[in-house]
Design a protein around this motif. Structure first.
Motif, PDB file in Angstrom:
ATOM      1  N   GLN A   1       0.833  -1.202   0.000  1.00 13.57           N
ATOM      2  CA  GLN A   1       0.000   0.000   0.000  1.00 13.57           C
ATOM      3  C   GLN A   1       0.870   1.255   0.000  1.00 13.57           C
ATOM      4  N   ALA A   2       1.916   1.265   0.814  1.00 15.02           N
ATOM      5  CA  ALA A   2       2.818   2.411   0.871  1.00 15.02           C
ATOM      6  C   ALA A   2       3.490   2.656  -0.473  1.00 15.02           C
ATOM      7  N   PHE A   3       3.830   1.563  -1.153  1.00 16.39           N
ATOM      8  CA  PHE A   3       4.484   1.702  -2.458  1.00 16.39           C
ATOM      9  C   PHE A   3       3.514   2.273  -3.485  1.00 16.39           C
ATOM     10  N   ALA A   4       2.245   1.851  -3.429  1.00 18.72           N
ATOM     11  CA  ALA A   4       1.231   2.409  -4.328  1.00 18.72           C
ATOM     12  C   ALA A   4       1.059   3.904  -4.084  1.00 18.72           C
ATOM     13  N   GLU A   5       1.057   4.301  -2.809  1.00 16.68           N
ATOM     14  CA  GLU A   5       0.933   5.720  -2.470  1.00 16.68           C
ATOM     15  C   GLU A   5       2.157   6.500  -2.942  1.00 16.68           C
ATOM     16  N   LEU A   6       3.329   5.906  -2.789  1.00 19.25           N
ATOM     17  CA  LEU A   6       4.566   6.566  -3.215  1.00 19.25           C
ATOM     18  C   LEU A   6       4.589   6.778  -4.721  1.00 19.25           C
ATOM     19  N   ASN A   7       4.130   5.784  -5.468  1.00 15.11           N
ATOM     20  CA  ASN A   7       4.069   5.913  -6.918  1.00 15.11           C
ATOM     21  C   ASN A   7       3.084   7.000  -7.339  1.00 15.11           C
ATOM     22  N   ALA A   8       1.930   7.050  -6.670  1.00 15.22           N
ATOM     23  CA  ALA A   8       0.934   8.067  -7.009  1.00 15.22           C
ATOM     24  C   ALA A   8       1.430   9.470  -6.699  1.00 15.22           C
ATOM     25  N   ALA A   9       2.286   9.588  -5.676  1.00 16.27           N
ATOM     26  CA  ALA A   9       2.826  10.893  -5.302  1.00 16.27           C
ATOM     27  C   ALA A   9       3.995  11.314  -6.192  1.00 16.27           C
ATOM     28  N   ASN A  10       4.533  10.372  -6.987  1.00 17.47           N
ATOM     29  CA  ASN A  10       5.715  10.662  -7.810  1.00 17.47           C
ATOM     30  C   ASN A  10       5.536  10.145  -9.234  1.00 17.47           C
ATOM     31  N   PRO A  11       4.461  10.559  -9.936  1.00 16.51           N
ATOM     32  CA  PRO A  11       4.314  10.134 -11.336  1.00 16.51           C
ATOM     33  C   PRO A  11       5.427  10.762 -12.165  1.00 16.51           C
ATOM     34  N   ILE A  12       5.864  10.037 -13.196  1.00 16.81           N
ATOM     35  CA  ILE A  12       7.083  10.490 -13.859  1.00 16.81           C
ATOM     36  C   ILE A  12       7.156  10.006 -15.302  1.00 16.81           C
ATOM     37  N   PHE A  13       7.427  10.925 -16.203  1.00 16.89           N
ATOM     38  CA  PHE A  13       7.741  10.574 -17.584  1.00 16.89           C
ATOM     39  C   PHE A  13       9.235  10.263 -17.681  1.00 16.89           C
ATOM     40  N   VAL A  14       9.638   9.628 -18.761  1.00 18.53           N
ATOM     41  CA  VAL A  14      11.040   9.259 -18.925  1.00 18.53           C
ATOM     42  C   VAL A  14      11.930  10.501 -19.009  1.00 18.53           C
ATOM     43  N   GLU A  15      11.402  11.586 -19.582  1.00 18.08           N
ATOM     44  CA  GLU A  15      12.169  12.847 -19.653  1.00 18.08           C
ATOM     45  C   GLU A  15      12.375  13.429 -18.253  1.00 18.08           C
ATOM     46  N   ASP A  16      11.301  13.331 -17.423  1.00 12.34           N
ATOM     47  CA  ASP A  16      11.405  13.827 -16.052  1.00 12.34           C
ATOM     48  C   ASP A  16      12.495  13.082 -15.297  1.00 12.34           C
ATOM     49  N   ALA A  17      12.515  11.773 -15.463  1.00 12.27           N
ATOM     50  CA  ALA A  17      13.476  10.952 -14.732  1.00 12.27           C
ATOM     51  C   ALA A  17      14.909  11.375 -15.039  1.00 12.27           C
ATOM     52  N   ALA A  18      15.229  11.534 -16.318  1.00 13.48           N
ATOM     53  CA  ALA A  18      16.593  11.925 -16.698  1.00 13.48           C
ATOM     54  C   ALA A  18      16.992  13.240 -16.049  1.00 13.48           C
ATOM     55  N   ARG A  19      16.072  14.200 -16.035  1.00 11.85           N
ATOM     56  CA  ARG A  19      16.387  15.519 -15.476  1.00 11.85           C
ATOM     57  C   ARG A  19      16.464  15.500 -13.954  1.00 11.85           C
TER      58      ARG A  19
END
Length: 265
Positions: free
Chosen positions: A208-226
């Motif tokens: 559940q915590a991991f699902a919440e963490l993912n929802a709080a940190n959505p990310i495109f591949v461009e975002d990740a690189a930056r």
């Protein structure tokens, strides 16, 4: 030179690849790990030379096999076989899987996370570069898909799940010659940039915590690189670096990729 077959040209790299031996590494907390390591060692071969004695590379490395390895020991091994083979350029790569303890998000369970690591030393005409490569594996949730899922829930009364996928960032960092850099430092840099690292030990509360963490940190591949770039730029032990990101899409039948390079190396 009369024994050379084919064009009498310089060969940039010739040597041995993937010979394995157990190597001792010091970790940041002062302890030591014995890790199976795959080694690639090569040298340049000048025109007019037939070939090299490849066993000398392995013998040079085995000379230091009982040492606790760091870049200084790698340099000593490279010095030996570069001198023995009378070459201008040389390279060593040491590839291994590095374990670090990782706690679960809520249950306080603990397990080992393994990171693919390569330590690389390059000698090009006497100019040396120390490079560390680390693979960081994380979960990426698509921001667009997250919005569409929420729209389906609020506007259509339909439960929907945003797509997320296992993703890999390969961090390649050129180390400042006057400073040191631990593998653990690179991992912490990655965690600060993208906190949704894949988990080891998981109970229901952790999921559940991991699902919440993912929802709080959505990310495109461009975002990740930056985001990785932002954290790497804060580290004084790193000069140049390259970030290669691969989001192994669960929605599409193809992957999303991005590459960000900082510095001329």
């Amino acid at each position: 030179a009369s024994l050379i077959k084919g064009s009498n040209k310089q060969i940039q790299h010739v040597g041995v690849s993937n010979f394995k031996l157990p190597i001792r590494y010091k970790v940041k907390n002062g302890s030591e790990l014995l890790i199976e390591t795959a080694v690639t060692g090569s040298v340049s071969l000048e025109a007019n030379k037939k070939g090299i004695n490849m066993s000398r590379i392995m013998r040079s490395f085995y000379k230091y096999a009982n040492s606790q390895f760091n870049f200084e020991v790698i340099e000593a091994a490279l010095d030996d076989y570069k001198s023995d083979l009378e070459s201008l350029d040389a390279r060593i790569q040491m590839r291994f899987s590095f374990p670090m303890r990782k706690k679960s998000l809520r249950s306080n369970l603990e397990g080992f996370q393994y990171y693919n690591v390569v330590l690389e030393l390059v000698d090009n005409g006497g100019q040396r570069s120390k490079i560390i490569h680390v693979d960081y594996v994380y979960s990426s949730t698509c921001p667009c898909s997250l919005e569409l899922s929420e729209h389906a829930r609020t506007e259509r009364g339909q439960l929907a799940t945003p797509h997320s996928q296992r993703s890999i960032a390969r961090i390649s960092a050129l180390i400042n010659h006057s400073q040191s850099l631990w593998i653990e430092d690179i991992v912490e840099i990655c965690r600060a940039a993208v906190p949704t690292e894949t988990q080891v030990m998981v109970k229901r509360e952790d999921e559940q915590a991991f699902a919440e963490l993912n929802a709080a940190n959505p990310i495109f591949v461009e975002d990740a690189a930056r985001l990785f770039c932002t954290q790497l730029e804060l580290c004084n032990s790193i000069t140049d670096f390259r970030v290669v990101v691969n989001h192994q899409e669960s929605l599409h039948s193809h992957d999303a990729v991005s590459v960000l390079i900082n510095g001329p190396t």
